[in-house]
Scaffold this motif. Structure first.
Motif: not given
Length: 643
Positions: A355-358, A360, A418, A456, A540, A542, A544, A551
């Motif tokens: 999800p990366g930054s999603a 956070k 972010s 994430g 949010k 996201g 990667t 996302w």
């Protein structure tokens, strides 16, 4: 001469004895009709009773008990197929004699004399070959069947077993398929069309041979008039009627990803789910499903349009979308891909992506519940981290997406924009063990025990992300996504009801702090492309490394929508693709359609009790008892405090 008579008598006795023997020898073969349980179609419906799909194995059959078959259907059927049905005992000797004379004249089997009982036996227990042995067996089985079943039971089985063309088995199936009507809503002409079909289902299929079907129906009406079962006025009115006929697919599958998910979930517990005639009621709303389909296709097409001239774009690019009721967790829409016909793989459920930054917001919410405030400051600076991998010492030097540093910034600004480095430093301040302990309540598998959790670095499906974000969409309450609501058997008995499951994870005031921050992400941060005029949208982005996954996880006061895009082969997307550019516009399109169709939906988030405001320097700062404002930002005595 006498010996010929005796020989004939002997032959007759032998034949009679043989038939009696055969009658008892094959009598057990009617058991499948006595204990009749044909494969039946399972139907799946949305929350408003709209059909999502018919699910079956080989024969599409919607079963109808005799008590629900209108009398006119019985009259029309008997009139055209077997006028003496209620008088004979399985065979009609007069009709047989007539048929034999015609067969002798033609020197082959040209005409049958089958009663409805014989037709039922032939279509379910025997082959259709025209041989004398088969006809004898058919007659004997019909006589046997009439000994163990009532006329009404035979009619029920007949009208549910017979093929009505177009892939429809049973008269209820044909009525809904051809005319989109239940049996009790059919006109007399429509009834005549249906009961006239079993003689030659393909030739009288009204979707292919309308004129033939109407002519055959008029023959049924004429026969009913001759028998005195309808009057002249009714006959004249009905023969002029030209009913509308629908040419539908058998499955009528309007939401294939939903249907696949429903069947897959029930298959293990109910192995006969495709042939048991169940009625499945889901939480899905077909209207939202269509809006989600349009929105996801919009994002998909926009991506290809932006990179139409790129020569190395992967053709495995696809997406997924999940829409939940923000107050209950009910799955209102779910798309596992852009086009089910091209790829039935359900990415919404089965594809686990980073999800990366999603992710956070769950780190920042943990900080808030530890006493941080949205105005608390954290360092957005670069650091080098040393770690060991086997016998080798390695360095990790994470960077912000923008490749710059802001120094000390607030939690709000770090999340709105972010900032990776600020988030990593926040995790370092909180501590990995503390963060893990606080996130245990979510039951997330394989959370990393290192700082990569800040970026994430875990694998979650869009549906799992939807579950997690429900804790923000409903002000601190975590909902388990509910797809299936009720399951009924073929008799209409409730087999299983799926209750909603939820638990309070965060105090409402604490959750609202995050809602307010995520609303700012959309107002002026990385989620600007999700803004909808006149409606609060929070969410949010996201993205990667190398844009492998993009996302946007969002919610409004009533709804939650999660969107993912990426390549199925895990290769990077085209340059400059991010969650804000690729995924966020999809939720904007969806929410815009939602506002247009449902202007009554809430537009603004409701602030719970326990959230306080301070006016300072033209800014409206918020805090709670758990998350007070930092000391340097506390309001002087002469400033207004708003509760």
């Amino acid at each position: 001469m006498r010996w010929i008579v005796r020989l004939g008598f002997l032959a007759g006795m032998l034949l009679f004895g043989y038939l009696v023997y055969l009658y008892f020898e094959i009598g057990h073969e009617v058991e499948p009709l006595v204990h009749y349980n044909p494969p039946k179609t399972t139907q799946i419906f949305d929350r408003n009773g709209k059909l999502l799909a018919n699910v079956f194995e080989k024969e599409h059959r919607l079963y109808v008990p005799y008590e629900q078959i209108p009398g006119r259907v019985i009259e029309a059927l008997v009139a055209i197929e077997d006028t003496l049905f209620f008088e004979h005992h399985g065979v009609n000797p007069e009709a047989i004699f007539r048929a034999i004379i015609k067969d002798i004249k033609a020197r082959k089997l040209v005409e049958g004399a089958s009663t409805l009982t014989q037709q039922l036996v032939k279509s379910t227990l025997l082959t259709r070959e025209k041989k004398i042995e088969r006809k004898i067996k058919e007659a004997l089985l019909s006589i046997r069947l009439e000994q163990v079943l009532t006329k009404e039971e035979i009619l029920e089985r007949y009208l549910n077993a017979i093929f009505f063309g177009h892939g429809y088995y049973g008269i209820k199936t044909a009525a809904l398929g051809y005319f989109h009507k239940d049996l009790d809503k059919l006109s007399l002409k429509e009834i005549a069309v249906l009961v006239g079909m079993p003689k030659a289902p393909s030739a009288y299929d009204p979707t292919r041979h309308y004129a033939n079907a109407m002519a055959r129906a008029n023959r049924v009406l004429e026969r009913m008039k001759t028998l005195g079962w309808i009057d002249e006025a009714t006959y004249m009115r009905e023969i002029k009627a030209a009913p509308k006929v629908y040419d539908d697919t058998l499955t009528q599958n309007r939401a294939p990803y939903i249907v696949d998910a429903v069947v897959n979930r029930l298959q293990a517990k109910y192995p006969d789910i495709r042939r048991g005639g169940y009625r499945i009621e889901t939480a899905v709303d077909l209207e939202y499903q269509q809006m989600a389909r349009v929105a996801l296709k919009f994002g998909y097409d926009a991506y290809w349009k932006r990179h139409a001239d790129d020569g190395n774009i992967s053709d495995t690019f696809n997406g997924a979308m999940v829409v939940l009721d923000g107050r209950s967790g009910d799955v209102l829409a779910m798309l596992g891909g852009v086009d089910h016909a091209k790829s039935p793989f359900n990415r919404a459920i089965s594809s686990k992506r980073q999800p990366g930054s999603a992710f956070k917001p769950f780190i920042y919410e943990t900080a808030l519940n530890l006493g941080y405030n949205p105005e608390s400051k954290i360092p957005d600076i670069a650091r080098t981290y040393r770690f060991e991998e086997g016998d080798t010492e390695k360095l990790w030097q994470p960077k912000n997406y923008e490749k710059d540093y802001k120094g000390m910034i607030t939690l709000r600004e770090a999340l709105v924009h972010s900032r990776n480095l600020a988030t990593i430093n926040l995790v370092n301040e909180i501590g990995i063990m503390t963060l893990h302990k606080r996130l245990d309540v979510f039951g997330i598998e394989n959370l990393p025990y290192n700082l990569s959790i800040a970026l994430g670095n875990i694998a979650l499906s869009p549906l799992q992300m939807a579950r997690l974000y429900s804790v923000f969409a409903d002000m601190g309450t975590l909902h388990e996504p509910r797809l299936i609501v009720n399951l009924y058997d073929n008799l209409g008995n409730l087999v299983e009801h799926i209750e909603r499951r939820s638990k309070q994870v965060y105090p409402k005031p604490q959750a609202y702090l995050m809602v307010d921050m995520l609303r700012d992400v959309v107002r002026r941060g990385t989620g600007r492309n999700a803004r909808v005029r006149g409606m609060d949208v929070a969410g949010k982005t996201g993205t990667t490394n190398n844009s492998v996954d993009t996302w946007f996880c969002s919610f409004t006061p009533d709804m939650e929508a999660i969107v993912w895009f990426g390549n199925d082969d895990n290769t990077p997307l085209a340059k400059r693709e991010t969650g804000g550019r690729t995924a966020a516009p999809v939720v904007r399109v969806f929410y815009q359609a939602l506002v247009k169709k449902h202007p009554e939906f809430k537009r603004k988030f409701e602030e719970p009790e326990g959230v306080y405001h301070v006016k300072r320097g033209g800014r409206d700062l918020i805090y709670t008892d758990i998350s007070p404002l930092p000391a340097e930002d506390m309001t002087p005595a002469n400033e207004e405090i708003i509760f």
